[in-house]
Design a protein around this motif. Structure first.
Motif, PDB file in Angstrom:
ATOM      1  N   PRO A  67      39.054-136.717  33.140  1.00  0.00           N
ATOM      2  CA  PRO A  67      39.574-135.913  34.256  1.00  0.00           C
ATOM      3  C   PRO A  67      38.577-135.814  35.411  1.00  0.00           C
ATOM      4  N   PHE A  68      38.375-136.936  36.107  1.00  0.00           N
ATOM      5  CA  PHE A  68      37.414-137.000  37.199  1.00  0.00           C
ATOM      6  C   PHE A  68      38.130-137.071  38.536  1.00  0.00           C
ATOM      7  N   ALA A  69      37.468-136.617  39.587  1.00  0.00           N
ATOM      8  CA  ALA A  69      37.984-136.826  40.947  1.00  0.00           C
ATOM      9  C   ALA A  69      37.994-138.321  41.245  1.00  0.00           C
ATOM     10  N   GLY A  70      38.979-138.756  42.020  1.00  0.00           N
ATOM     11  CA  GLY A  70      39.025-140.170  42.412  1.00  0.00           C
ATOM     12  C   GLY A  70      39.960-141.017  41.594  1.00  0.00           C
ATOM     13  N   ARG A  73      39.894-136.257  48.024  1.00  0.00           N
ATOM     14  CA  ARG A  73      39.103-136.308  46.772  1.00  0.00           C
ATOM     15  C   ARG A  73      38.621-137.731  46.498  1.00  0.00           C
ATOM     16  N   LEU A  74      39.427-138.721  46.879  1.00  0.00           N
ATOM     17  CA  LEU A  74      39.003-140.106  46.706  1.00  0.00           C
ATOM     18  C   LEU A  74      37.833-140.432  47.642  1.00  0.00           C
ATOM     19  N   LEU A  75      37.945-140.041  48.895  1.00  0.00           N
ATOM     20  CA  LEU A  75      36.843-140.259  49.836  1.00  0.00           C
ATOM     21  C   LEU A  75      35.584-139.520  49.392  1.00  0.00           C
ATOM     22  N   TYR A  76      35.771-138.306  48.886  1.00  0.00           N
ATOM     23  CA  TYR A  76      34.634-137.554  48.332  1.00  0.00           C
ATOM     24  C   TYR A  76      33.976-138.344  47.208  1.00  0.00           C
ATOM     25  N   SER A  77      34.786-138.974  46.356  1.00  0.00           N
ATOM     26  CA  SER A  77      34.246-139.750  45.234  1.00  0.00           C
ATOM     27  C   SER A  77      33.410-140.925  45.726  1.00  0.00           C
ATOM     28  N   PHE A  78      33.867-141.585  46.795  1.00  0.00           N
ATOM     29  CA  PHE A  78      33.083-142.684  47.372  1.00  0.00           C
ATOM     30  C   PHE A  78      31.722-142.183  47.848  1.00  0.00           C
ATOM     31  N   GLY A  79      31.716-141.042  48.540  1.00  0.00           N
ATOM     32  CA  GLY A  79      30.448-140.478  48.996  1.00  0.00           C
ATOM     33  C   GLY A  79      29.588-139.980  47.852  1.00  0.00           C
ATOM     34  N   ARG A  80      30.239-139.386  46.845  1.00  0.00           N
ATOM     35  CA  ARG A  80      29.541-138.893  45.650  1.00  0.00           C
ATOM     36  C   ARG A  80      28.763-140.001  44.968  1.00  0.00           C
ATOM     37  N   ASP A  81      29.330-141.218  44.958  1.00  0.00           N
ATOM     38  CA  ASP A  81      28.715-142.349  44.262  1.00  0.00           C
ATOM     39  C   ASP A  81      27.858-143.222  45.168  1.00  0.00           C
ATOM     40  N   GLY A  82      27.768-142.862  46.468  1.00  0.00           N
ATOM     41  CA  GLY A  82      26.952-143.646  47.386  1.00  0.00           C
ATOM     42  C   GLY A  82      27.616-144.921  47.870  1.00  0.00           C
ATOM     43  N   MET A  83      28.919-145.107  47.580  1.00  0.00           N
ATOM     44  CA  MET A  83      29.613-146.318  48.018  1.00  0.00           C
ATOM     45  C   MET A  83      29.909-146.277  49.520  1.00  0.00           C
ATOM     46  N   LEU A  84      30.089-145.078  50.033  1.00  0.00           N
ATOM     47  CA  LEU A  84      30.168-144.831  51.467  1.00  0.00           C
ATOM     48  C   LEU A  84      29.163-143.734  51.788  1.00  0.00           C
ATOM     49  N   SER A  85      29.115-143.318  53.034  1.00  0.00           N
ATOM     50  CA  SER A  85      28.126-142.326  53.461  1.00  0.00           C
ATOM     51  C   SER A  85      28.068-141.105  52.536  1.00  0.00           C
ATOM     52  N   SER A 139      48.539-138.945  43.002  1.00  0.00           N
ATOM     53  CA  SER A 139      47.938-137.790  43.663  1.00  0.00           C
ATOM     54  C   SER A 139      47.621-136.691  42.656  1.00  0.00           C
ATOM     55  N   ILE A 140      48.379-136.621  41.562  1.00  0.00           N
ATOM     56  CA  ILE A 140      48.060-135.658  40.502  1.00  0.00           C
ATOM     57  C   ILE A 140      46.742-136.049  39.842  1.00  0.00           C
ATOM     58  N   ALA A 141      46.635-137.323  39.478  1.00  0.00           N
ATOM     59  CA  ALA A 141      45.429-137.799  38.792  1.00  0.00           C
ATOM     60  C   ALA A 141      44.182-137.632  39.643  1.00  0.00           C
ATOM     61  N   ALA A 142      44.325-137.802  40.962  1.00  0.00           N
ATOM     62  CA  ALA A 142      43.160-137.709  41.850  1.00  0.00           C
ATOM     63  C   ALA A 142      42.565-136.318  41.855  1.00  0.00           C
ATOM     64  N   ASN A 143      43.365-135.314  41.471  1.00  0.00           N
ATOM     65  CA  ASN A 143      42.882-133.929  41.448  1.00  0.00           C
ATOM     66  C   ASN A 143      42.565-133.448  40.037  1.00  0.00           C
ATOM     67  N   ALA A 144      42.367-134.386  39.107  1.00  0.00           N
ATOM     68  CA  ALA A 144      42.148-134.018  37.702  1.00  0.00           C
ATOM     69  C   ALA A 144      40.897-133.172  37.506  1.00  0.00           C
TER      70      ALA A 144
END
Length: 500
Positions: free
Chosen positions: A88-91, A339-351, A249-254
């Motif tokens: 149950p992760f964001a993204g 939440r998906l964009l947050y996940s990219f930033g969380r992992d350093g894939m984007l800013s 969209s449900i899964a993205a908010n897990a």
């Protein structure tokens, strides 16, 4: 080259994601996720696509297109339910594929979903605008073409209604998912009641001859696409599939779910079942009220059909609730996309800026970016063009998730928790789900595939130019290498001292 390949396939530890997402508040229940799923799935699409696809591709058999699309979506939803229950992760798919296949494959699936959310925000805003203008038109309120249509379309410069509603939903979400969920729950009930009202009233205006022939004879449209026959039904499936993508969209908010092991499967599968029944019923009633050709290029066929059949008051009520209810789809898409964009930033894939939470633990930086891009896309892309582009990105992510079951199943109960739901008929059903998604993707028109290819080309440039070097997995490996080197040097120095 082997070093590059190993970097692309490095996998994230699921415990790391659990720690990273721990700051997100787990406040959403099954009721919230059912509302989120139904609100996102039963949105602009149910009030627009049945008429548009009937006129362009399938005729009265548009209901078969909806049913076939639902079968494919249903199989994939089982994979989503297992994945989101175990992880149950964001993204959603981006984070899962990072864990089960590796960083590069996670990026590809996440980049595919990002296209979905960017375009879906614009698509829903555009559909809401069309229905709003259809609602206020009989009252004598008409917007000038410059503020009603997208850039270059019928004298349009900016669809101002779409811009305003997207901005309003972003403002609501900036104050937290609990507030948004409460609004969502109320609006979804109203929207389902509006759909049921259309079905009940529409049944009184059905003309059986409009169903004959149920599957029209096949011919090619002027643009080369199929109409009639099984070819037309197949073309309809590919265009309609976007109607069912809301369960992502449900899964993205897990990461914000209470008791996700049970909450996620119930929310995903339950919302899809409700949506299928409503979609097929609306499609059957709509094509029974008027000949399918009457719905060509009509972005608000439900309201139009009620008005033309003499139910102007009901049309106004249904369309008013529909317009308000479309906010639910924007809430769902913008929650998931941010939440998906947050996940990219969380992992350093984007800013890293995208991965920062504010003092209330909300990813509002990511929300701002999603809002701005959604508004820009909605300003320049016409409604019909957006439909297939949403499906293209989503279907690629669905294929990854379906195959991902083969990798995650052997790890359950080991380094990945045992989920509260497991995909049935393993190992056969994941393969069928993958082939179903691939078949639907193959049916998209050449323009959608071309733009999807361009989008993935941009994604590859970003990954190899930025993500592969700045990802936290890369930094973790570099730090580990330096630590191992320091240990080796220390051991070597100790041996030298001993020998002396």
């Amino acid at each position: 080259m082997s070093n590059l390949w190993s970097k692309m396939n490095r996998r994230e530890d699921p415990n790391i994601y659990e720690d990273k997402d721990a700051h997100l508040s787990r406040v959403l229940t099954v009721k919230d996720f059912l509302a989120l799923g139904v609100g996102t799935i039963v949105s602009t699409s149910i009030f627009t696509l049945p008429g548009v696809v009937a006129a362009q591709h399938a005729g009265p058999a548009v209901s078969l297109s909806f049913l076939a699309a639902a079968i494919v979506a249903g199989m994939v939803s089982f994979a989503y339910a297992e994945m989101s229950s175990a992880m149950p992760f964001a993204g959603s798919a981006y984070s899962w594929i990072n864990v089960v296949f590796g960083e590069f494959w996670g990026w590809i699936s996440g980049w595919a979903l990002l296209a979905e959310y960017f375009i879906a925000v614009a698509f829903v805003g555009s559909g809401l605008s069309a229905n709003f203008r259809g609602l206020v038109g009989p009252l004598g309120l008409r917007f000038p073409n410059a503020l009603s249509n997208t850039l270059g379309s019928n004298g349009g410069i900016l669809d101002i209604t779409a811009v305003v509603v997207i901005a309003l939903v972003a403002f609501l979400l900036s104050y937290g998912v609990s507030n948004a969920a409460r609004v969502e729950n109320v609006l979804v009930v109203l929207k389902v009641l509006a759909v049921l009202a259309f079905i009940v009233v529409g049944l009184t205006a059905i003309h059986p001859q409009n169903y004959v022939p149920f599957i029209p004879a096949y011919h090619a449209n002027a643009d080369g696409s199929a109409f009639g026959g099984w070819q037309g039904i197949y073309a309809g499936v590919s265009e309609i599939f976007l109607a069912y993508i809301g369960f992502d969209s449900i899964a993205a908010n897990a990461a914000e779910a209470k008791n996700p092991e049970k909450t996620m499967p119930r929310g995903i599968i339950g919302s899809l079942i409700i949506a299928v029944v409503l979609f097929v019923a609306v499609a059957l009633v709509l094509v029974g009220m008027f000949h399918y050709s009457k719905y060509a290029n009509n972005a608000e066929p439900v309201g139009w059909a009620l008005r033309e059949s003499g139910h102007g008051t009901i049309a106004s009520i249904v369309q008013a609730v529909a317009v308000i209810g479309m906010f639910t789809a924007l809430i769902g898409m913008m929650m998931a996309g941010s939440r998906l964009l947050y996940s990219f930033g969380r992992d350093g894939m984007l800013s890293k800026w995208l991965g920062k939470l504010n003092k209330h633990n909300l990813p509002n930086n990511a929300l701002i970016v999603l809002t701005v891009v959604g508004i820009i896309i909605g300003a320049v892309c016409p409604f019909a063009f957006l439909a297939q582009l949403i499906s293209a990105g989503t279907l690629i992510a669905f294929m990854f998730v379906s195959l991902g079951i083969y990798s995650v199943r052997p790890r359950e109960g080991k380094d990945i928790p045992m989920p509260g739901f497991r995909m049935p008929f393993y190992p056969v059903l994941p393969a069928i789900a993958f082939l179903g998604a691939l078949t639907v993707f193959w049916g998209l028109d050449i323009q959608a595939k071309m733009y999807a290819g361009i989008w993935f080309g941009i994604g590859l440039v970003i990954y190899f130019g930025y993500g592969i070097r700045h990802s936290y997995l890369n930094k973790k490996n570099v730090e580990k290498s330096l630590t191992d080197l320091d240990r080796a040097e220390a051991a070597e120095e100790g041996e030298d001292n001993y020998s002396k």
